[in-house]
Design a protein around this motif. Structure first.
Motif, PDB file in Angstrom:
ATOM      1  N   MET A   1       0.691  -1.129   0.136  1.00 48.97           N
ATOM      2  CA  MET A   1       0.163  -0.186   0.149  1.00 48.97           C
ATOM      3  C   MET A   1       0.801   0.980  -0.245  1.00 48.97           C
ATOM      4  SD  MET A   1      -3.113  -1.680   2.126  1.00 48.97           S
ATOM      5  CE  MET A   1      -3.863  -0.034   2.852  1.00 48.97           C
ATOM      6  N   ASN A   2       2.092   1.306   0.888  1.00 48.18           N
ATOM      7  CA  ASN A   2       2.737   1.617   1.347  1.00 48.18           C
ATOM      8  C   ASN A   2       3.513   2.702  -0.581  1.00 48.18           C
ATOM      9  OD1 ASN A   2       3.723   4.710   2.121  1.00 48.18           O
ATOM     10  ND2 ASN A   2       5.464   3.447   3.289  1.00 48.18           N
ATOM     11  N   SER A   3       3.617   1.709  -1.311  1.00 50.36           N
ATOM     12  CA  SER A   3       4.737   2.228  -2.560  1.00 50.36           C
ATOM     13  C   SER A   3       3.834   1.974  -3.568  1.00 50.36           C
ATOM     14  CB  SER A   3       5.188   0.325  -3.162  1.00 50.36           C
ATOM     15  OG  SER A   3       4.088  -0.378  -3.434  1.00 50.36           O
ATOM     16  N   LEU A   4       2.244   2.046  -3.523  1.00 42.96           N
ATOM     17  CA  LEU A   4       1.158   2.046  -4.071  1.00 42.96           C
ATOM     18  C   LEU A   4       1.149   3.521  -3.812  1.00 42.96           C
ATOM     19  CD1 LEU A   4      -1.401  -0.468  -4.220  1.00 42.96           C
ATOM     20  CD2 LEU A   4      -0.206   0.031  -6.333  1.00 42.96           C
ATOM     21  N   PHE A   5       1.047   4.225  -2.889  1.00 43.34           N
ATOM     22  CA  PHE A   5       1.072   5.709  -2.064  1.00 43.34           C
ATOM     23  C   PHE A   5       1.914   6.682  -3.295  1.00 43.34           C
ATOM     24  CE2 PHE A   5      -1.442   4.719   1.653  1.00 43.34           C
ATOM     25  CZ  PHE A   5      -2.666   4.898   1.335  1.00 43.34           C
ATOM     26  N   GLU A   6       3.110   5.878  -3.696  1.00 43.73           N
ATOM     27  CA  GLU A   6       4.238   6.528  -3.052  1.00 43.73           C
ATOM     28  C   GLU A   6       4.011   6.784  -5.404  1.00 43.73           C
ATOM     29  OE1 GLU A   6       7.134   7.675  -2.515  1.00 43.73           O
ATOM     30  OE2 GLU A   6       6.306   7.519  -0.560  1.00 43.73           O
ATOM     31  N   SER A   7       3.348   5.938  -5.956  1.00 44.25           N
ATOM     32  CA  SER A   7       3.121   6.007  -7.118  1.00 44.25           C
ATOM     33  C   SER A   7       2.121   6.653  -8.310  1.00 44.25           C
ATOM     34  CB  SER A   7       3.419   4.441  -7.751  1.00 44.25           C
ATOM     35  OG  SER A   7       2.368   3.442  -7.279  1.00 44.25           O
ATOM     36  N   THR A   8       1.782   6.634  -6.831  1.00 38.32           N
ATOM     37  CA  THR A   8       0.196   7.648  -7.264  1.00 38.32           C
ATOM     38  C   THR A   8      -0.129   8.831  -6.415  1.00 38.32           C
ATOM     39  OG1 THR A   8      -1.052   6.174  -6.136  1.00 38.32           O
ATOM     40  CG2 THR A   8      -1.090   5.809  -7.656  1.00 38.32           C
ATOM     41  N   ILE A   9      -0.050   9.210  -5.920  1.00 33.79           N
ATOM     42  CA  ILE A   9       0.231  10.637  -5.209  1.00 33.79           C
ATOM     43  C   ILE A   9       0.397  11.641  -6.152  1.00 33.79           C
ATOM     44  CG2 ILE A   9      -0.701  12.177  -3.012  1.00 33.79           C
ATOM     45  CD1 ILE A   9      -2.424   9.203  -2.527  1.00 33.79           C
ATOM     46  N   ASP A  10       2.169  11.692  -5.667  1.00 31.62           N
ATOM     47  CA  ASP A  10       2.204  13.013  -6.647  1.00 31.62           C
ATOM     48  C   ASP A  10       1.774  12.872  -8.337  1.00 31.62           C
ATOM     49  OD1 ASP A  10       3.772  13.791  -4.289  1.00 31.62           O
ATOM     50  OD2 ASP A  10       5.698  12.452  -5.333  1.00 31.62           O
ATOM     51  N   PRO A  11       1.538  12.173  -8.737  1.00 32.59           N
ATOM     52  CA  PRO A  11       1.412  11.932 -10.356  1.00 32.59           C
ATOM     53  C   PRO A  11      -0.326  12.763 -10.401  1.00 32.59           C
ATOM     54  CG  PRO A  11       2.350   9.651 -10.329  1.00 32.59           C
ATOM     55  CD  PRO A  11       2.561  10.514  -8.573  1.00 32.59           C
ATOM     56  N   ALA A  12      -0.781  11.687  -9.357  1.00 33.51           N
ATOM     57  CA  ALA A  12      -2.281  12.503  -9.268  1.00 33.51           C
ATOM     58  C   ALA A  12      -2.425  14.038  -8.600  1.00 33.51           C
ATOM     59  CB  ALA A  12      -3.506  11.629  -7.987  1.00 33.51           C
ATOM     60  N   TRP A  13      -1.562  14.285  -7.889  1.00 33.11           N
ATOM     61  CA  TRP A  13      -1.146  15.555  -6.986  1.00 33.11           C
ATOM     62  C   TRP A  13      -1.226  16.572  -8.767  1.00 33.11           C
ATOM     63  CZ3 TRP A  13      -3.401  18.359  -3.664  1.00 33.11           C
ATOM     64  CH2 TRP A  13      -3.110  19.218  -3.377  1.00 33.11           C
ATOM     65  N   GLU A  14      -0.529  16.372  -9.168  1.00 33.03           N
ATOM     66  CA  GLU A  14       0.361  16.504 -10.761  1.00 33.03           C
ATOM     67  C   GLU A  14      -1.288  17.509 -11.626  1.00 33.03           C
ATOM     68  OE1 GLU A  14       2.487  19.565 -13.208  1.00 33.03           O
ATOM     69  OE2 GLU A  14       3.179  18.936 -10.155  1.00 33.03           O
ATOM     70  N   ILE A  15      -1.407  16.332 -11.682  1.00 35.85           N
ATOM     71  CA  ILE A  15      -3.079  16.715 -12.667  1.00 35.85           C
ATOM     72  C   ILE A  15      -3.622  17.407 -11.912  1.00 35.85           C
ATOM     73  CG2 ILE A  15      -4.487  15.651 -13.408  1.00 35.85           C
ATOM     74  CD1 ILE A  15      -2.829  12.931 -13.834  1.00 35.85           C
ATOM     75  N   CYS A  16      -4.466  17.214 -10.645  1.00 41.58           N
ATOM     76  CA  CYS A  16      -5.384  18.196  -9.847  1.00 41.58           C
ATOM     77  C   CYS A  16      -4.529  19.950 -10.096  1.00 41.58           C
ATOM     78  CB  CYS A  16      -5.710  17.412  -8.376  1.00 41.58           C
ATOM     79  SG  CYS A  16      -6.439  15.719  -8.473  1.00 41.58           S
ATOM     80  N   SER A  17      -3.523  19.578  -9.971  1.00 41.31           N
ATOM     81  CA  SER A  17      -2.519  20.801  -9.531  1.00 41.31           C
ATOM     82  C   SER A  17      -3.051  21.751 -10.833  1.00 41.31           C
ATOM     83  CB  SER A  17      -1.218  21.463  -9.235  1.00 41.31           C
ATOM     84  OG  SER A  17      -0.552  20.318  -9.576  1.00 41.31           O
ATOM     85  N   ARG A  18      -2.454  21.253 -12.089  1.00 39.53           N
ATOM     86  CA  ARG A  18      -3.133  21.501 -13.670  1.00 39.53           C
ATOM     87  C   ARG A  18      -4.145  22.176 -14.516  1.00 39.53           C
ATOM     88  NH1 ARG A  18       0.112  18.030 -17.308  1.00 39.53           N
ATOM     89  NH2 ARG A  18      -0.061  17.438 -15.826  1.00 39.53           N
ATOM     90  N   LYS A  19      -5.239  20.823 -13.344  1.00 43.93           N
ATOM     91  CA  LYS A  19      -6.000  20.482 -14.238  1.00 43.93           C
ATOM     92  C   LYS A  19      -7.326  21.488 -13.608  1.00 43.93           C
ATOM     93  CE  LYS A  19      -4.843  18.203 -18.074  1.00 43.93           C
ATOM     94  NZ  LYS A  19      -5.028  19.148 -19.022  1.00 43.93           N
ATOM     95  N   VAL A  20      -7.254  21.222 -12.261  1.00 46.46           N
ATOM     96  CA  VAL A  20      -8.555  22.225 -11.321  1.00 46.46           C
ATOM     97  C   VAL A  20      -8.109  23.795 -10.556  1.00 46.46           C
ATOM     98  CG1 VAL A  20      -9.498  22.061  -8.903  1.00 46.46           C
ATOM     99  CG2 VAL A  20      -9.062  19.793 -10.535  1.00 46.46           C
ATOM    100  N   LYS A  21      -9.218  24.535 -11.376  1.00 46.60           N
ATOM    101  CA  LYS A  21      -8.748  26.063 -11.048  1.00 46.60           C
ATOM    102  C   LYS A  21      -8.841  25.704  -9.126  1.00 46.60           C
ATOM    103  CE  LYS A  21     -10.110  27.850 -14.794  1.00 46.60           C
ATOM    104  NZ  LYS A  21     -11.074  28.541 -15.569  1.00 46.60           N
ATOM    105  N   GLN A  22      -8.159  26.279  -8.626  1.00 48.35           N
ATOM    106  CA  GLN A  22      -8.506  26.880  -6.717  1.00 48.35           C
ATOM    107  C   GLN A  22      -9.446  27.785  -7.385  1.00 48.35           C
ATOM    108  OE1 GLN A  22      -4.010  26.823  -5.309  1.00 48.35           O
ATOM    109  NE2 GLN A  22      -3.537  24.523  -5.760  1.00 48.35           N
ATOM    110  N   PRO A  23      -9.933  27.903  -5.963  1.00 49.23           N
ATOM    111  CA  PRO A  23     -10.311  29.128  -5.586  1.00 49.23           C
ATOM    112  C   PRO A  23      -9.910  30.173  -5.042  1.00 49.23           C
ATOM    113  CG  PRO A  23     -10.255  27.244  -3.856  1.00 49.23           C
ATOM    114  CD  PRO A  23      -9.885  27.257  -4.980  1.00 49.23           C
ATOM    115  N   LEU A  24     -10.243  31.424  -5.220  1.00 42.00           N
ATOM    116  CA  LEU A  24      -9.540  32.565  -5.200  1.00 42.00           C
ATOM    117  C   LEU A  24     -10.385  33.291  -4.241  1.00 42.00           C
ATOM    118  CD1 LEU A  24      -7.101  35.105  -5.876  1.00 42.00           C
ATOM    119  CD2 LEU A  24      -9.203  36.443  -7.063  1.00 42.00           C
ATOM    120  N   VAL A  25      -8.705  33.295  -2.493  1.00 39.48           N
ATOM    121  CA  VAL A  25      -9.470  34.208  -1.817  1.00 39.48           C
ATOM    122  C   VAL A  25      -9.158  35.267  -1.483  1.00 39.48           C
ATOM    123  CG1 VAL A  25      -8.368  33.761   1.220  1.00 39.48           C
ATOM    124  CG2 VAL A  25      -7.964  31.493  -0.229  1.00 39.48           C
ATOM    125  N   VAL A  26     -10.708  35.626  -1.088  1.00 38.68           N
ATOM    126  CA  VAL A  26     -10.915  37.041  -0.846  1.00 38.68           C
ATOM    127  C   VAL A  26     -10.463  37.700   0.754  1.00 38.68           C
ATOM    128  CG1 VAL A  26     -12.708  38.929  -1.184  1.00 38.68           C
ATOM    129  CG2 VAL A  26     -12.133  37.095  -3.178  1.00 38.68           C
TER     130      VAL A  26
END
Length: 93
Positions: free
Chosen positions: A68-93
């Motif tokens: 499970m730890n190796s699965l986390f290692e291989s998937t979390i960073d790529p998934a985070w990268e995809i989310c950070s590129r594709k998902v618009k983060q809300p603007l704090v006002v």
């Protein structure tokens, strides 16, 4: 004890945990009574949390912890990268 003076009674098996952004308004008395621990967000990444979670798996699942730890290692960073590129983060006002 609440601001109103009301006391919340908890059962012996109840744990209450709060997460705060910072301790800017916490007095030394509050910190000592509540047993607060402050950690910088950059010091605690997902790897620490995943590792801790795997260590606390029930006995029947411990044999899978390393996998499970190796699965986390291989998937979390790529998934985070995809989310950070594709998902618009809300603007704090």
């Amino acid at each position: 004890c609440l601001n109103s003076g009301e006391i919340i009674k908890l059962t012996p098996v109840t744990t209450m945990m709060f997460e705060v952004e910072d301790l800017a308004v916490a007095s030394p008395a509050t910190v000592s009574r509540c047993g607060m621990v402050f950690s910088e967000q950059v010091d605690i990444g997902w790897r620490v949390l995943a590792s801790s979670w795997c260590e606390k798996l029930p006995d029947r699942l411990q044999e899978y912890a390393e996998h499970m730890n190796s699965l986390f290692e291989s998937t979390i960073d790529p998934a985070w990268e995809i989310c950070s590129r594709k998902v618009k983060q809300p603007l704090v006002v």
